[in-house]
Every structure is written in structure tokens, then in C-alpha cells.
Design a protein around this motif. Sequence first.
Motif, PDB file in Angstrom:
ATOM      1  N   SER A 452     -55.478  50.315   9.288  1.00  0.00           N
ATOM      2  CA  SER A 452     -56.574  51.176   9.743  1.00  0.00           C
ATOM      3  C   SER A 452     -57.535  50.404  10.659  1.00  0.00           C
ATOM      4  CB  SER A 452     -57.329  51.749   8.544  1.00  0.00           C
ATOM      5  OG  SER A 452     -57.785  50.704   7.735  1.00  0.00           O
ATOM      6  N   PHE A 453     -57.671  49.085  10.449  1.00  0.00           N
ATOM      7  CA  PHE A 453     -58.555  48.292  11.322  1.00  0.00           C
ATOM      8  C   PHE A 453     -57.857  47.959  12.640  1.00  0.00           C
ATOM      9  CE2 PHE A 453     -59.651  46.796   6.912  1.00  0.00           C
ATOM     10  CZ  PHE A 453     -60.759  47.624   6.781  1.00  0.00           C
ATOM     11  N   VAL A 454     -56.528  47.754  12.501  1.00  0.00           N
ATOM     12  CA  VAL A 454     -55.758  47.294  13.653  1.00  0.00           C
ATOM     13  C   VAL A 454     -55.673  48.376  14.726  1.00  0.00           C
ATOM     14  CG1 VAL A 454     -53.499  46.407  14.342  1.00  0.00           C
ATOM     15  CG2 VAL A 454     -54.476  45.762  12.135  1.00  0.00           C
ATOM     16  N   SER A 455     -55.660  49.649  14.266  1.00  0.00           N
ATOM     17  CA  SER A 455     -55.518  50.731  15.244  1.00  0.00           C
ATOM     18  C   SER A 455     -56.682  50.741  16.240  1.00  0.00           C
ATOM     19  CB  SER A 455     -55.404  52.073  14.525  1.00  0.00           C
ATOM     20  OG  SER A 455     -56.553  52.266  13.741  1.00  0.00           O
ATOM     21  N   GLU A 456     -57.807  50.125  15.875  1.00  0.00           N
ATOM     22  CA  GLU A 456     -58.956  50.070  16.796  1.00  0.00           C
ATOM     23  C   GLU A 456     -58.651  49.240  18.046  1.00  0.00           C
ATOM     24  OE1 GLU A 456     -62.561  48.777  14.897  1.00  0.00           O
ATOM     25  OE2 GLU A 456     -62.164  50.016  13.132  1.00  0.00           O
ATOM     26  N   LEU A 457     -57.597  48.451  17.984  1.00  0.00           N
ATOM     27  CA  LEU A 457     -57.280  47.571  19.109  1.00  0.00           C
ATOM     28  C   LEU A 457     -56.344  48.244  20.112  1.00  0.00           C
ATOM     29  CD1 LEU A 457     -56.471  44.341  17.061  1.00  0.00           C
ATOM     30  CD2 LEU A 457     -58.550  44.779  18.348  1.00  0.00           C
ATOM     31  N   SER A 458     -56.189  49.566  20.018  1.00  0.00           N
ATOM     32  CA  SER A 458     -55.107  50.193  20.774  1.00  0.00           C
ATOM     33  C   SER A 458     -55.327  50.327  22.285  1.00  0.00           C
ATOM     34  CB  SER A 458     -54.754  51.550  20.168  1.00  0.00           C
ATOM     35  OG  SER A 458     -55.894  52.315  20.164  1.00  0.00           O
ATOM     36  N   SER A 459     -56.529  50.052  22.796  1.00  0.00           N
ATOM     37  CA  SER A 459     -56.626  50.014  24.271  1.00  0.00           C
ATOM     38  C   SER A 459     -56.924  48.566  24.671  1.00  0.00           C
ATOM     39  CB  SER A 459     -57.703  50.975  24.759  1.00  0.00           C
ATOM     40  OG  SER A 459     -58.965  50.492  24.400  1.00  0.00           O
ATOM     41  N   PRO A 460     -56.454  48.165  25.875  1.00  0.00           N
ATOM     42  CA  PRO A 460     -56.504  46.748  26.245  1.00  0.00           C
ATOM     43  C   PRO A 460     -57.905  46.140  26.153  1.00  0.00           C
ATOM     44  CG  PRO A 460     -55.240  48.007  27.855  1.00  0.00           C
ATOM     45  CD  PRO A 460     -55.812  48.987  26.907  1.00  0.00           C
ATOM     46  N   GLU A 461     -58.931  46.972  26.467  1.00  0.00           N
ATOM     47  CA  GLU A 461     -60.276  46.369  26.455  1.00  0.00           C
ATOM     48  C   GLU A 461     -61.004  46.579  25.107  1.00  0.00           C
ATOM     49  OE1 GLU A 461     -60.311  50.426  27.897  1.00  0.00           O
ATOM     50  OE2 GLU A 461     -59.177  48.665  28.474  1.00  0.00           O
ATOM     51  N   ALA A 462     -60.345  47.338  24.187  1.00  0.00           N
ATOM     52  CA  ALA A 462     -61.010  47.628  22.905  1.00  0.00           C
ATOM     53  C   ALA A 462     -61.157  46.352  22.084  1.00  0.00           C
ATOM     54  CB  ALA A 462     -60.190  48.644  22.130  1.00  0.00           C
ATOM     55  N   LYS A 463     -62.193  46.371  21.248  1.00  0.00           N
ATOM     56  CA  LYS A 463     -62.417  45.215  20.367  1.00  0.00           C
ATOM     57  C   LYS A 463     -62.538  45.759  18.949  1.00  0.00           C
ATOM     58  CE  LYS A 463     -62.984  41.401  22.812  1.00  0.00           C
ATOM     59  NZ  LYS A 463     -61.564  41.240  22.905  1.00  0.00           N
ATOM     60  N   SER A 464     -62.099  44.999  17.993  1.00  0.00           N
ATOM     61  CA  SER A 464     -62.363  45.403  16.625  1.00  0.00           C
ATOM     62  C   SER A 464     -63.109  44.275  15.929  1.00  0.00           C
ATOM     63  CB  SER A 464     -61.070  45.703  15.871  1.00  0.00           C
ATOM     64  OG  SER A 464     -61.377  45.823  14.494  1.00  0.00           O
ATOM     65  N   PRO A 465     -64.432  44.470  15.760  1.00  0.00           N
ATOM     66  CA  PRO A 465     -65.202  43.395  15.110  1.00  0.00           C
ATOM     67  C   PRO A 465     -64.672  43.105  13.714  1.00  0.00           C
ATOM     68  CG  PRO A 465     -66.605  45.296  15.636  1.00  0.00           C
ATOM     69  CD  PRO A 465     -65.233  45.630  16.109  1.00  0.00           C
ATOM     70  N   LEU A 479     -56.140  30.765   4.849  1.00  0.00           N
ATOM     71  CA  LEU A 479     -55.081  31.678   4.394  1.00  0.00           C
ATOM     72  C   LEU A 479     -54.318  32.221   5.602  1.00  0.00           C
ATOM     73  CD1 LEU A 479     -56.869  33.885   1.708  1.00  0.00           C
ATOM     74  CD2 LEU A 479     -54.995  32.287   1.330  1.00  0.00           C
ATOM     75  N   PRO A 480     -52.996  32.084   5.626  1.00  0.00           N
ATOM     76  CA  PRO A 480     -52.224  32.721   6.690  1.00  0.00           C
ATOM     77  C   PRO A 480     -52.412  34.239   6.621  1.00  0.00           C
ATOM     78  CG  PRO A 480     -50.839  31.278   5.362  1.00  0.00           C
ATOM     79  CD  PRO A 480     -52.145  31.377   4.652  1.00  0.00           C
ATOM     80  N   MET A 481     -52.206  34.933   7.734  1.00  0.00           N
ATOM     81  CA  MET A 481     -52.450  36.383   7.745  1.00  0.00           C
ATOM     82  C   MET A 481     -51.294  37.178   8.358  1.00  0.00           C
ATOM     83  SD  MET A 481     -56.404  36.306   8.780  1.00  0.00           S
ATOM     84  CE  MET A 481     -56.201  34.671   9.389  1.00  0.00           C
ATOM     85  N   THR A 482     -51.113  38.389   7.841  1.00  0.00           N
ATOM     86  CA  THR A 482     -50.153  39.321   8.426  1.00  0.00           C
ATOM     87  C   THR A 482     -50.948  40.540   8.882  1.00  0.00           C
ATOM     88  OG1 THR A 482     -48.413  38.602   6.918  1.00  0.00           O
ATOM     89  CG2 THR A 482     -48.097  40.736   7.980  1.00  0.00           C
ATOM     90  N   VAL A 483     -50.644  41.017  10.075  1.00  0.00           N
ATOM     91  CA  VAL A 483     -51.352  42.194  10.580  1.00  0.00           C
ATOM     92  C   VAL A 483     -50.410  43.387  10.505  1.00  0.00           C
ATOM     93  CG1 VAL A 483     -52.538  43.149  12.577  1.00  0.00           C
ATOM     94  CG2 VAL A 483     -52.616  40.700  12.153  1.00  0.00           C
ATOM     95  N   GLU A 484     -50.880  44.460   9.873  1.00  0.00           N
ATOM     96  CA  GLU A 484     -50.051  45.673   9.745  1.00  0.00           C
ATOM     97  C   GLU A 484     -50.348  46.634  10.887  1.00  0.00           C
ATOM     98  OE1 GLU A 484     -51.508  47.501   6.216  1.00  0.00           O
ATOM     99  OE2 GLU A 484     -50.278  46.291   4.889  1.00  0.00           O
ATOM    100  N   GLY A 485     -49.434  47.554  11.124  1.00  0.00           N
ATOM    101  CA  GLY A 485     -49.708  48.691  12.016  1.00  0.00           C
ATOM    102  C   GLY A 485     -49.741  48.342  13.491  1.00  0.00           C
ATOM    103  N   ILE A 486     -48.882  47.408  13.931  1.00  0.00           N
ATOM    104  CA  ILE A 486     -48.812  47.122  15.376  1.00  0.00           C
ATOM    105  C   ILE A 486     -47.955  48.223  15.988  1.00  0.00           C
ATOM    106  CG2 ILE A 486     -48.196  45.413  17.127  1.00  0.00           C
ATOM    107  CD1 ILE A 486     -48.403  43.264  14.974  1.00  0.00           C
ATOM    108  N   GLU A 487     -48.640  49.138  16.673  1.00  0.00           N
ATOM    109  CA  GLU A 487     -47.911  50.313  17.154  1.00  0.00           C
ATOM    110  C   GLU A 487     -47.553  50.221  18.626  1.00  0.00           C
ATOM    111  OE1 GLU A 487     -50.054  53.858  16.059  1.00  0.00           O
ATOM    112  OE2 GLU A 487     -49.352  53.710  13.994  1.00  0.00           O
ATOM    113  N   LEU A 492     -50.600  44.518  20.382  1.00  0.00           N
ATOM    114  CA  LEU A 492     -49.914  43.227  20.304  1.00  0.00           C
ATOM    115  C   LEU A 492     -50.588  42.204  21.230  1.00  0.00           C
ATOM    116  CD1 LEU A 492     -47.504  41.605  19.199  1.00  0.00           C
ATOM    117  CD2 LEU A 492     -46.181  42.387  21.166  1.00  0.00           C
ATOM    118  N   GLY A 493     -50.930  42.676  22.436  1.00  0.00           N
ATOM    119  CA  GLY A 493     -51.567  41.784  23.417  1.00  0.00           C
ATOM    120  C   GLY A 493     -52.849  41.184  22.855  1.00  0.00           C
ATOM    121  N   GLN A 494     -53.640  42.002  22.240  1.00  0.00           N
ATOM    122  CA  GLN A 494     -54.920  41.511  21.682  1.00  0.00           C
ATOM    123  C   GLN A 494     -54.678  40.533  20.540  1.00  0.00           C
ATOM    124  OE1 GLN A 494     -58.280  43.008  22.037  1.00  0.00           O
ATOM    125  NE2 GLN A 494     -57.895  45.048  22.848  1.00  0.00           N
ATOM    126  N   LEU A 495     -53.678  40.858  19.716  1.00  0.00           N
ATOM    127  CA  LEU A 495     -53.428  39.999  18.549  1.00  0.00           C
ATOM    128  C   LEU A 495     -52.910  38.619  18.954  1.00  0.00           C
ATOM    129  CD1 LEU A 495     -51.827  42.616  16.103  1.00  0.00           C
ATOM    130  CD2 LEU A 495     -54.079  41.566  15.896  1.00  0.00           C
TER     131      LEU A 495
END
Length: 554
Positions: A452-465, A479-487, A492-495
Motif C-alpha cells: 500500500s505504501f509502494v503504490s505511491e511511487l507509481s509515477s516517476p516524479e512521485a515520492k513516498s515519504p 535489517l534487510p528489506m523486501t518491497v511488495e507490490g512492484i507493479e 522499480l526505477g524509484q526503488l
Amino acid sequence: MVELDRTKKLRGSADRDLVALGIATAAIILFVATGGRVLPAAINAVFAGGAAPDALLVNALLLNVVLIIFGWRRYRELKVEINDRRTAEELARELSETDPLTGCLNRRSMARITNELRGEARAKGLAVVYCMIDLDNFKQINDMNGHTAGDSALVELARRIDCVLPNEASLARIGGDEFAFVMAFDPNQTERVDDLAIRLYEAMATPFVLEQVTVDATLSMGLASDHSKHGFDPKLHSSDVLMQRADIAMYQAKKEGKNRYFWFEPSMESELRFRNELEMGIRSGLHKGEFVPYYEQQVDVESGELVGFEMLARWISPSFGSINPEIFIPIAEEIGVIAELSDRLIESALDDAGDWDEAITLSINISPVQLRDPWFAQKLLKMLVKHNFPPHRLEIEITESCLHDNVDMVRGIITSLRNQGVQISLDDFGTGYSSLEQLRSLPFDRLKIDRSFVSELSSPEAKSPIVDAIVYLGRGLDLPMTVEGIEDEAILGQLKQMGKLKGQGYLYGRPESGAEVRKRLAANGKLAAAGEGRKGPQRSTDSGEAQALSQRVS
Ligand code: C2E
Ligand code: MG
Ligand code: MG
């Protein structure tokens, strides 16, 4: 029970005394007959020197007198006994109609009273409302403070409800922590019933002060009436239906988060019917092997290399089609089959993963209910041994809701599994209520950032604080991290700019069956080398790690 025995005894002695009364009556008749002959002769003998009365008749007369006195006394006693009997019967009836703990009516009498009330109310043009009340956290009160405290809570609850209800309402304890009241009301003033419900909630606002503890208690309530905006319900022939409807509305209140009330609506009934069908379907589907593991790819975000799979349960039901876990997992938890369901899925997944390249990991989701089982870690490790699967390739995902009520037990389970090399991830991080303290003190190996947080990154200039903050936090906690919901590519570019991350999502494909995964891996040369591939427990080529685990577990 004791009162009923007493009533039976009294009834027996009263029967005998009716015989005594009969004897006394016969004695009076005889007295009149013998007295009519003996007394004139006796008077004549005393005052006029006549012959003495026949001795036999005199004796008979005296016997009659004794019998009359005996009969009279027994009659008096009989009256007292009959009175006692009535009181005892009254008491027995009261006991059979009331709940001994709270003094409220009980289920049986409530059915009768509701029936009678419906008849009387209808004659006056009034409607009847039946309300089911259930204490939301009664099990917790009982478990944490003991049954005496639980009993006191029920008594207090009954007292508070009773104080709010109008005199003409009847209140019953239906069982356990379930209460119900029934009353007549003017069908043009339904809002009065709503006011009453609100006042019941207000009465619950003050905590319950019990002998040793103070507890907060909340209620869920369901209301059903024999009258709706279309008038009196012609289908509502039996009061049982009314009660059942109130129960369904109460169940809805529980489902919607408790501490609230609902009026019954017909749609609830069909929903409940559907739910019952799902419940039955789950039970039978479990034995027919309708639950199967699907797998979602997990990749290294930077390189795009496949590093593992998350196992996601699917229910392929002949009657309902393919059903997502968000629907059936909560039901399986509620009806107590989640452990069995999960065990079967894990066994299948371990079997499937036996063919995978040794670098590929398997993640499985574990329900909070499973973590209440103190033997969970042991059972899981045994499965690993049985399938000869190295523990370091297994990752278990638990959600923040697991940490709510039994942190110590969860900590114990996590520690046992980690000691054997199993990795532990905190799934859907950010959607629950885990505290930073829990994050610091519980030995997690990985955080999974919720989609649900990751979807905020869906436009190239979007930011998710939030994503930035979680990544920053994860780095701080090492802690290593896994990001869910890469659509999509934008996300992907932002991540990719955020450093080393694992990722998963529809961009890499939808979850696939075991057979499809096998094909994918074969195409990419990522199946275990020929001859090393294994199915089941017979594999002999595995690492010393799995063998060492086998020795420790057995
Ligand atoms: P989860 O562990 O967070 O699993 C990820 C969910 O996100 C999966 O839904 C997956 O299909 C979905 N998903 C993956 N990529 C994307 C994407 O790019 N966009 C969107 N919108 N969704 C994506 P699924 O399979 O419906 O599972 C839902 C949840 O059910 C899982 O959430 C997990 O918490 C639970 N679950 C699944 N299988 C099991 C199981 O075997 N046992 C238990 N206890 N829970 C399970
Ligand atoms: Mg998961
Ligand atoms: Mg998740």
C-alpha cells in the motif's frame, strides 16, 4: 434439583393425608350415628337412673372422638403442607426459569415470554424487538482474571443492562456471556429503541470494578423486530426466527469490529448463508486437496535476478472457483483449521521446492493463530527434516498482528527457529501496530514493506515519504528489506535508487502454480542439477545443515 425432590416428597405425604381426612370424615358420620344412641342413654342413666348405655357403643363413640381429633389435626397439618408445597413448586418453577448467577430469565423462559409478548403486543398494535447482547472480551476477562472475576463481570453486566431497560422489558441470560432482552414498542417510534441501545453503550463506558481488578468491557448487539417500514412481517410466524435474526445482526456487529449494534437486514442472512457454505467448503476442500500453493517471484531489485518465491495459498474450489487467501484464511482461523491447512500447504511447498536451485529461497506466511501453538517451531522443523530442506532457505513471514497478545510466546518460537537457521520476516510492515521497541527486541531478519505504501511511487516524479522513512529505519536497524507490490517500471526505477532491496510484484508476473514455477526454473537453468533433484524425504545429497537439523530435531 433438591427443591424438586422436596416437592415430590410433599406431594406423596399430601396424598396420604387425603386418606387421613377421609377417615376423619367417616369418623364424624359414625360419631353422629353412635352419639345419637349413646348420649341420650347416658343422660338418662345419669339423671333419671335409667339403664347404662351399651358398653360397645360407648367404646365406639370414644374411638370416634379419638379419630375425629386425629383427623382434625392431620387436616390442619395437611393445610400447612399444601402451602409449603405451593411455595416449593413456585420456587422450582422460578429456578427452572431463571439463571442462578445473574437472576435474569434463562433461554427457555425467554422463548415462552417472547411468544406471549408477541401475541399481546400485536393485539395492541405494538411491535416487538428482540435484542441479542454479547460481551466482546469475555474470554479475555476469564482467561486473564479467572472465572470468579468472569462471573462478577456477568453479574455487573446484567445489573447495568437491567438499570437501563424499561420495566416492561424482559432480560435473559441466554448462555455464557450472551444476554437478550425483548420488549414491545410503538412501531412508529423505532428511534426509541435506538436511544435505548445508545444508553446501553453509555452504561458500559465506566470500567467494571471487580474484586481484584478493573476491566473495560464492550458489547456487540443485534436487534430484530417483527415490524419493518413495510409493516408487520407476515413471514415471521415463529419467535425462533426473530431470535435467530437478532443473532445474525449481532454476528454482523462482531464482524464489523465489535462494540457496535446492528438492526437485522435480510442481506445479512444471505451473507451468513454464504459464509456457512464457505465454512463447509473449506472443511471438505481441505480433505479433497483443493488448497494448493502458488508462488510469487522475489527478485533482487537492482539486478532483477530471481532469488526466491513467496508461497501464497490458493483455494481451487469446484463450486466457488479460485478463491484468494484474504477470504478463506480468516475463516480457516476462526473455525480452527488454519494449522491443518497451513501444514498441508507447507508440506506441498517443501515438496515443490525440492527441485529448485539451492540458491532459491522459499517464504511462507504464518497466521497469528499458529503462533499460539507452543509446538509450532518443533513441528515446522520436523517438516524441514522430513523434506530434507535446509533451514537457511526457508523464510517465515509473520504480520504485526502476531505481536499483539503473546509476544513472549512469539519471541520463543522465533528464537527456536532462528537458532536452527530459519529466517524470520516481519510482513506488511507499517500496516499494523508494532512498536519500535518490538522491532528492536524481537530478532527479525527482514522487514517487508507493505504494497500500500509502494503504490505511491507509481509515477516517476512521485515520492513516498513513508517508504523513504521505512527504508531509513530498516537501514538503521540493520535489517534487510523486501518491497511488495512492484507493479510497474516507474516504481522499480524509484526503488533502484534506494540501495539494496529485494522486491516482488506483478511486474515480475502473477503468482504461479508449482508446475509453472518448475517450467520457469527449467527454462532459466535454475532447477537443481539432474540427479540432485529430489522429491521427498529420500534425498541423500543435501547439505550437512539439513542432516544436523535432523539429528537435533529427532
Ligand atoms: P502477503 O503475504 O502480503 O502477500 C502478498 C499479496 O499481495 C498476495 O496476495 C499477492 O498476490 C499480492 N500481490 C503481489 N504482488 C502484487 C502487486 O504488484 N500488486 C498488488 N495489488 N498485489 C500484489 P494474496 O495471494 O491474495 O495473499 C493475500 C494475503 O493472504 C497475503 O498477503 C498473506 O498475508 C495471506 N496469505 C497468503 N497465503 C497464506 C498462507 O498460506 N497462510 C497464511 N497464514 N496467510 C496467507
Ligand atoms: Mg507475505
Ligand atoms: Mg505482505
